[in-house]
Design a protein around this motif. Structure first.
Motif, PDB file in Angstrom:
ATOM      1  N   ILE A 119       0.860  -1.185   0.000  1.00  0.00           N
ATOM      2  CA  ILE A 119       0.000   0.000   0.000  1.00  0.00           C
ATOM      3  C   ILE A 119       0.893   1.230   0.000  1.00  0.00           C
ATOM      4  N   LEU A 120       0.619   2.139  -0.911  1.00  0.00           N
ATOM      5  CA  LEU A 120       1.326   3.411  -0.972  1.00  0.00           C
ATOM      6  C   LEU A 120       0.313   4.533  -0.736  1.00  0.00           C
ATOM      7  N   ALA A 121       0.716   5.526   0.055  1.00  0.00           N
ATOM      8  CA  ALA A 121      -0.129   6.693   0.285  1.00  0.00           C
ATOM      9  C   ALA A 121       0.586   7.898  -0.305  1.00  0.00           C
ATOM     10  N   LYS A 122      -0.169   8.948  -0.540  1.00  0.00           N
ATOM     11  CA  LYS A 122       0.472  10.147  -1.072  1.00  0.00           C
ATOM     12  C   LYS A 122       1.509  10.638  -0.074  1.00  0.00           C
ATOM     13  N   HIS A 123       2.597  11.225  -0.580  1.00  0.00           N
ATOM     14  CA  HIS A 123       3.693  11.573   0.320  1.00  0.00           C
ATOM     15  C   HIS A 123       3.696  13.012   0.778  1.00  0.00           C
ATOM     16  N   ASP A 124       2.817  13.848   0.280  1.00  0.00           N
ATOM     17  CA  ASP A 124       2.669  15.189   0.835  1.00  0.00           C
ATOM     18  C   ASP A 124       1.246  15.667   0.595  1.00  0.00           C
ATOM     19  N   GLU A 125       0.964  16.888   0.907  1.00  0.00           N
ATOM     20  CA  GLU A 125      -0.412  17.385   0.864  1.00  0.00           C
ATOM     21  C   GLU A 125      -0.950  17.597  -0.545  1.00  0.00           C
TER      22      GLU A 125
END
Length: 150
Positions: A119-125
């Motif tokens: 699972i990868l999530a976005k790394h900034d806003e």
């Protein structure tokens, strides 16, 4: 004399062409398991892939769907606004992983559930993977946040 040079030149060209074909085939063979196609939740629901096919799915983590079970197992749904796909993952989630945020998972679709191995999530806003943005735009639910927006 010229005929010998011409014959050598033809042999070199043929040998180069054969080497190119063999190297291309070897590269393709080596990469066959490493290529993961991206699908949106709507595509997965419309045409479910085979249980042994590894692919990537992306979208937003559906609000209210995140359930932490015993150990490191997590269940949630990923949506693109048009369809939702239940996901199960055993492992440690990224720190920025949360509901209503973008994610991309790698795994397979087994019995109506996407079993994720990564699972990868976005790394900034502001970042969201291009495939996820395209899928959300297609469903009409993508919102672009400018700097300074909440």
């Amino acid at each position: 004399m010229k005929s010998l040079k011409k014959q050598r030149r033809v042999q070199v060209i043929i040998l180069t062409f054969v080497a190119l074909i063999v190297s291309t085939a070897l590269i393709g063979y080596a990469m066959r398991d490493g290529i993961n196609f991206f699908r949106s939740p709507s595509q997965v629901v419309a045409e479910p892939p085979a249980a042994n096919e590894v692919f990537r799915i992306g979208g937003l983590v559906e609000d209210g769907s995140l359930v932490r079970e015993e150990g490191e197992t997590v269940r949630f749904s990923v949506t693109d606004g048009g369809a939702s796909v239940p996901v199960t993952f055993t492992g440690i989630l990224p720190d920025l992983f949360k509901e209503n945020e973008g994610m991309v998972g790698t795994g397979s679709y087994v019995d109506g559930v996407f079993v994720a191995t990564e699972i990868l999530a976005k790394h900034d806003e502001t970042y969201m993977p291009k495939e996820v943005v395209d899928a959300l735009k297609e469903q009409g639910v993508y919102q672009h946040y400018e700097e300074g927006d909440g």
